[in-house]
Design an enzyme around this catalytic site. Structure first.
Site, PDB file in Angstrom:
ATOM      1  N   GLY A 162       0.779  -1.240   0.000  1.00 12.72           N
ATOM      2  CA  GLY A 162       0.000   0.000   0.000  1.00 12.72           C
ATOM      3  C   GLY A 162       0.806   1.281   0.000  1.00 12.72           C
TER       4      GLY A 162
ATOM      5  N   MET B 235      -3.607  -6.777  -7.289  1.00 13.40           N
ATOM      6  CA  MET B 235      -3.003  -7.866  -8.052  1.00 13.40           C
ATOM      7  C   MET B 235      -4.023  -8.892  -8.560  1.00 13.40           C
ATOM      8  SD  MET B 235      -0.014  -6.749  -8.005  1.00 13.40           S
ATOM      9  CE  MET B 235       1.005  -8.056  -8.653  1.00 13.40           C
TER      10      MET B 235
ATOM     11  N   LEU C 198      -8.853  -8.139 -13.885  1.00  7.73           N
ATOM     12  CA  LEU C 198     -10.279  -7.786 -13.835  1.00  7.73           C
ATOM     13  C   LEU C 198     -10.975  -8.219 -15.127  1.00  7.73           C
ATOM     14  CD1 LEU C 198      -9.564  -4.305 -12.311  1.00  7.73           C
ATOM     15  CD2 LEU C 198     -10.750  -6.178 -11.144  1.00  7.73           C
TER      16      LEU C 198
ATOM     17  N   ASN D 258      -4.544   2.872 -13.248  1.00  3.94           N
ATOM     18  CA  ASN D 258      -3.600   1.887 -12.704  1.00  3.94           C
ATOM     19  C   ASN D 258      -2.203   2.470 -12.750  1.00  3.94           C
ATOM     20  OD1 ASN D 258      -2.669  -0.706 -11.806  1.00  3.94           O
ATOM     21  ND2 ASN D 258      -1.983  -1.130 -13.898  1.00  3.94           N
TER      22      ASN D 258
ATOM     23  N   HIS E  95       1.668   1.058 -13.150  1.00  5.70           N
ATOM     24  CA  HIS E  95       2.386  -0.152 -13.551  1.00  5.70           C
ATOM     25  C   HIS E  95       3.889   0.133 -13.494  1.00  5.70           C
ATOM     26  CE1 HIS E  95       3.084  -3.964 -15.496  1.00  5.70           C
ATOM     27  NE2 HIS E  95       3.973  -3.349 -16.261  1.00  5.70           N
TER      28      HIS E  95
ATOM     29  N   THR F 162      -7.919  -0.381 -19.585  1.00  7.47           N
ATOM     30  CA  THR F 162      -8.797  -0.896 -20.634  1.00  7.47           C
ATOM     31  C   THR F 162      -8.778  -2.417 -20.546  1.00  7.47           C
ATOM     32  OG1 THR F 162      -6.954  -0.786 -22.154  1.00  7.47           O
ATOM     33  CG2 THR F 162      -8.518   1.042 -22.228  1.00  7.47           C
TER      34      THR F 162
ATOM     35  N   GLU G 219      -7.545  -4.743 -22.324  1.00  2.10           N
ATOM     36  CA  GLU G 219      -6.268  -5.445 -22.511  1.00  2.10           C
ATOM     37  C   GLU G 219      -5.319  -5.083 -21.365  1.00  2.10           C
ATOM     38  OE1 GLU G 219      -2.853  -6.231 -25.911  1.00  2.10           O
ATOM     39  OE2 GLU G 219      -4.428  -4.763 -26.291  1.00  2.10           O
ATOM     40  N   LEU G 220      -4.787  -6.080 -20.695  1.00  2.00           N
ATOM     41  CA  LEU G 220      -3.977  -5.883 -19.487  1.00  2.00           C
ATOM     42  C   LEU G 220      -2.786  -4.955 -19.743  1.00  2.00           C
ATOM     43  CD1 LEU G 220      -3.544  -6.941 -16.508  1.00  2.00           C
ATOM     44  CD2 LEU G 220      -1.931  -8.566 -17.511  1.00  2.00           C
ATOM     45  N   ASP G 221      -2.643  -3.930 -18.914  1.00  7.09           N
ATOM     46  CA  ASP G 221      -1.499  -3.010 -18.958  1.00  7.09           C
ATOM     47  C   ASP G 221      -1.323  -2.331 -20.325  1.00  7.09           C
ATOM     48  OD1 ASP G 221      -0.941  -3.667 -16.306  1.00  7.09           O
ATOM     49  OD2 ASP G 221       0.437  -5.268 -16.865  1.00  7.09           O
TER      50      ASP G 221
HETATM   51  C1  GRF Z   1       3.922  -1.161  -7.251  1.00  6.36           C
HETATM   52  O1  GRF Z   1       5.209  -1.312  -7.799  1.00  6.36           O
HETATM   53  C2  GRF Z   1       2.889  -1.047  -8.334  1.00  6.36           C
HETATM   54  O2  GRF Z   1       3.351  -0.355  -9.446  1.00  6.36           O
HETATM   55  C3  GRF Z   1       2.665  -2.497  -8.688  1.00  6.36           C
HETATM   56  O3  GRF Z   1       2.701  -3.182  -7.467  1.00  6.36           O
HETATM   57  C4  GRF Z   1       3.481  -2.445  -6.536  1.00  6.36           C
HETATM   58  C5  GRF Z   1       2.597  -2.150  -5.373  1.00  6.36           C
HETATM   59  O4  GRF Z   1       3.268  -1.495  -4.334  1.00  6.36           O
HETATM   60  N1  GRF Z   1       1.442  -2.649  -9.434  1.00  6.36           N
HETATM   61  P1  GRF Z   1       2.451  -0.814  -3.170  1.00  6.36           P
HETATM   62  O5  GRF Z   1       1.468  -1.851  -2.649  1.00  6.36           O
HETATM   63  O6  GRF Z   1       1.774   0.389  -3.718  1.00  6.36           O
HETATM   64  O7  GRF Z   1       3.493  -0.466  -2.132  1.00  6.36           O
END
Ligand code: GRF
Length: 215
Positions: free
Chosen positions: A14, A88, A91, A105, A107, A139, A141-143
């Site tokens: 988080g 994680m 969806l 999101n 990434h 969207t 399609e993932l990422d």
């Molecule tokens: C981050 O690197 C984010 O980009 C990825 O997962 C990690 C989550 O870290 N999707 P946190 O839970 O925000 O510390």
């Protein structure tokens, strides 16, 4: 203009959620929701007296049922904007479509390079000199959704996966609040060709060259 209701979805630590909470955004964090009952980020949210909820994916027989329960919980908070912050779960298309245009999101790579998992390991293996992170609209399609903002960092010769991840994470904590601020200020738009327009975008910086050119 009334503050927008934001719901943040997390699965773990988080730290991006905390960066968003600390950014003094023109938004009201209406709830933090996790699919993992033990997510560390939930404790941080509770310490701040934010409403939290758990929708444990293990309690559902399939993705559609989980996503429906998740949507139900999100909608209880009248969310204008839904932020995936280390969430994680993949969806379903139905879920993504229901929140299209108001689902963001972060990434940990310079998309479209390295979608999916283990981005830092894959960046090291590929020998790229520059790596980074991306905030995008989600969207189906993932990422792959329209990109709002990216941050680039150098990959150093002795980098470990952890060192590189930490360098990228620092930038995640800067660009996610920025993207959300633009959204809340109504400055983001989608162009007909699927790109993101930013009203009054600041002038771009000059190039990041890694390693730096000597001449
Ligand atoms: C981050 O690197 C984010 O980009 C990825 O997962 C990690 C989550 O870290 N999707 P946190 O839970 O925000 O510390």
């Amino acid at each position: 203009m009334a503050d927008k209701n934001v719901v943040i979805l997390i699965s773990g630590r988080g730290s991006n959620m905390e960066a968003l909470l600390e950014a003094n955004l023109p938004a009201r964090v209406a709830a933090v929701i996790s699919n993992e009952p033990g997510a560390r980020g939930l404790d941080a949210a509770r310490r701040r007296n934010l409403p939290t909820a758990v929708v444990d994916h293990r309690a559902f027989g399939n993705r559609a049922a989980f996503d429906a329960a998740l949507a139900n919980e999100i909608d209880r908070h009248s969310a204008h904007l839904v932020l995936l912050a280390g969430f994680m779960r993949i969806l379903t298309a139905a879920f993504v479509r229901a929140y299209e245009g108001r689902l963001l999101n972060i990434h940990p790579s310079l998309l479209p390079a390295f979608p999916g998992l283990d981005t830092h390991r894959r960046a090291l293996q590929a020998g790229v000199r520059i790596h980074g992170c991306t905030v995008h609209f989600v969207t189906v399609e993932l990422d792959h959704g329209p990109i709002i903002i990216q941050a680039a960092v150098p990959v150093l010769p002795d980098d470990t996966e952890d060192a590189l991840a930490a360098r990228v994470l620092n930038e995640e904590h800067r660009i996610y609040p920025q993207a959300v601020r633009w959204f809340c200020e109504g400055r983001l738009s989608l162009t007909p060709d699927g790109r993101v327009g930013i009203a009054c975008a600041p002038a771009p910086m000059h190039a990041l060259i890694s390693p730096p050119a000597e001449t």
